[in-house]
Each structure stands twice: as C-alpha cells, then as structure tokens.
Design an enzyme around this catalytic site. Structure first.
Site, PDB file in Angstrom:
ATOM      1  CG  HIS A   1     -12.175  -2.208   4.197  1.00 58.70           C
ATOM      2  ND1 HIS A   1     -11.647  -0.984   3.248  1.00 58.70           N
ATOM      3  CD2 HIS A   1     -10.737  -2.627   3.902  1.00 58.70           C
ATOM      4  CE1 HIS A   1     -10.666  -1.263   2.540  1.00 58.70           C
ATOM      5  NE2 HIS A   1      -9.649  -3.033   3.145  1.00 58.70           N
TER       6      HIS A   1
ATOM      7  CD  GLU B   1     -15.289   1.745   6.523  1.00 65.59           C
ATOM      8  OE1 GLU B   1     -15.095   2.354   5.633  1.00 65.59           O
ATOM      9  OE2 GLU B   1     -15.275   0.172   5.881  1.00 65.59           O
TER      10      GLU B   1
ATOM     11  CB  CYS C   1     -11.725   2.394   0.514  1.00 63.36           C
ATOM     12  SG  CYS C   1     -12.402   1.077   0.537  1.00 63.36           S
TER      13      CYS C   1
ATOM     14  CB  CYS D   1     -16.389   0.080   1.929  1.00 67.39           C
ATOM     15  SG  CYS D   1     -15.277  -1.170   2.649  1.00 67.39           S
TER      16      CYS D   1
END
Length: 157
Positions: A61, A63, A91, A94
């Site tokens: 991801h 992040e 999410c 993260c």
C-alpha cells in the site's frame, strides 16, 4: 486529472497535491489510485503509491511504502515530527503501521466507509487505547481525491 486546476490555499493542500500526483502515477500503472507523501520540517522526505499488483504483495500500500522510505531516509524507526498526506483513508494495516512508527500527524483526502481505520469504520490511528495517538485531519482536497478513485473504478467496469 488536471492538477493545475486545483487552487492551493495552505501547506496541507500543497502536500496533498503531491500525494494526488502519486495516486495518478498508481492509476497509470493499473493500480488503485492511492498516493502518500511523508513530510518533515516542511519538506517531502518520502513518496509512494500503491504497488500491490505491480509487486504482487498485499502489503504494498502507498502508506506502507512511504513509511518504509521515510524510515530509511531518517535512519530511524520512529517518524516523530512527521506528517503523512494520503489520498484515501488508511486501512487497518496501514493505520496500525502509522501508530507503531509514531507518526505525529495524518492528513487524509477522501474517507473510506468500507475499510477506513482512521475514523470511518474503525479509529486505530486516533485510538486512546493504544500507546500512540495520531492527530488526524480529514477532507483535504477531498473532491479531487474522490474523483480520481471514482474515475479509475468507472473506467474498469
């Protein structure tokens, strides 16, 4: 997306625009368009976008990648004094990584009612129950962040 059309009023918007540029790069790569930048002392020290499909890693991801890069740049495991700008609400994975990295501040573009863990579905990043609480600001350049996501998914259907 025409970034030159976006009027910038403050530093939060200026750095969110950088995250939007990362999100656009993700979209061009066929990735869900999420971008993130980490800022310390008014300078971008890390930038990333989703690479889940490209890297074939569920943890790739924007992040997570930005956290890894920022830690490498700082040579430290803590991101104290740093702010992350991300185009979509993080999410749970993260948000948990942000808490563990001791990120000071999180600025979010669009909320995510389905998987958002920074106030929408859960509030991991802002939880009083954990050992670190992140200051959260939502809705910065929200329209542009949302539009990029909506356009991406509309084109895929």
């Amino acid at each position: 997306m025409a970034f030159e059309e976006i009027a910038i009023a403050n530093d939060d918007e200026r750095f969110m625009l950088e995250a939007l540029k990362e999100a656009e790069a993700a979209s061009k790569d066929g990735e869900v368009p999420v971008g993130a930048v980490v800022v310390k002392d008014g300078e971008v020290i890390a930038r990333a976008h989703n690479r889940i499909e490209t890297d074939m890693r569920s943890s790739a991801h924007a992040e997570m990648l930005a956290i890894e890069e920022a830690e490498a740049v700082l040579g430290a495991k803590w991101l104290s004094g740093c702010t992350m700008y991300v185009t979509l609400e993080p999410c749970s994975m993260c948000a948990g990584a942000m808490v563990l990295s001791r990120l000071d501040r999180l600025v979010i573009g669009a909320s995510d009612p389905k998987t958002g863990a920074c106030g929408s579905l859960f509030n991991i990043a802002g939880s009083d129950a954990l050992n670190h609480k992140i200051e959260i600001k939502k809705g910065v350049l929200e329209e542009g962040c949302s539009r990029l996501l909506k356009d991406f998914f509309k084109a895929r259907r």
